[in-house]
Design an enzyme around this catalytic site. Structure first.
Site: not given
Ligand code: PNS
Length: 162
Positions: A132, A41, A94, A17
């Protein structure tokens, strides 16, 4: 002012990150590291703990004059981006396996917020396998995670898991 948000779970923040944040700093004036508050989560660390861990390690980042901020958010990433008047959503890639999910999210985000561009940055090869989830799993089973997360995060994992 070219502001971007870098959303994620950051449970916990890894060196991968930080590598992405460092790369984003070359492109934007301000990065808001946006920590998702999503109890579904089942995170290991609370939102305040995750934000505090990130704030503690951000000084390690070569920021090239870019302002770095940490904030939590709930709900849609796009709504948070609009609220912050951000022009972009940064995501790290990645490996090719990340691409499909990221493309799906970016396309949905573009539909929801056509003004915000998703910017994909490639993590350094040395972090291409770091997540993570794996860090938590390896650490919980007694494996070494030095070099994959900052030392202060390793300490917090120790407090939490041992
Ligand atoms: O680090 P992560 O868990 O891969 O991050 C995922 C994240 C937080 C970017 C994604 O789950 C997200 O944007 N969640 C918020 C809800 C949202 O906006 N959903 C629609 C996006 S497709």
């Amino acid at each position: 002012m070219r502001r971007a948000i870098y959303p994620g779970s950051f449970d916990p923040v890894t060196n991968g990150h930080l590598d992405i944040i460092e790369r984003s700093c070359k492109l934007f004036d301000e990065i808001v590291v946006a920590v998702l508050d999503n109890p579904d989560k089942n995170p290991l660390f609370s939102v305040p703990e995750r934000c505090a861990m990130i704030s503690e390690v951000l000084p390690l980042v070569k920021h090239h004059g870019c302002n770095l901020v940490v904030e939590d958010f709930a709900g849609l990433t796009v709504d948070f981006a609009v609220k912050k008047q951000a022009i972009a959503i940064v995501r790290g890639i990645r490996a090719i396996s990340d691409y499909e999910y990221e493309l799906q999210m970016a396309s949905m985000n573009r539909r929801l917020g056509p003004e915000q561009e998703t910017v994909f940055l490639m993590a350094a090869e040395k972090y291409s396998f770091v997540s993570s989830k794996l860090v938590k799993q390896v650490f919980a089973l007694g494996g070494a995670v030095g070099g994959l997360v900052p030392a202060s995060v390793e300490e917090k994992l120790k407090e939490k898991l041992h």
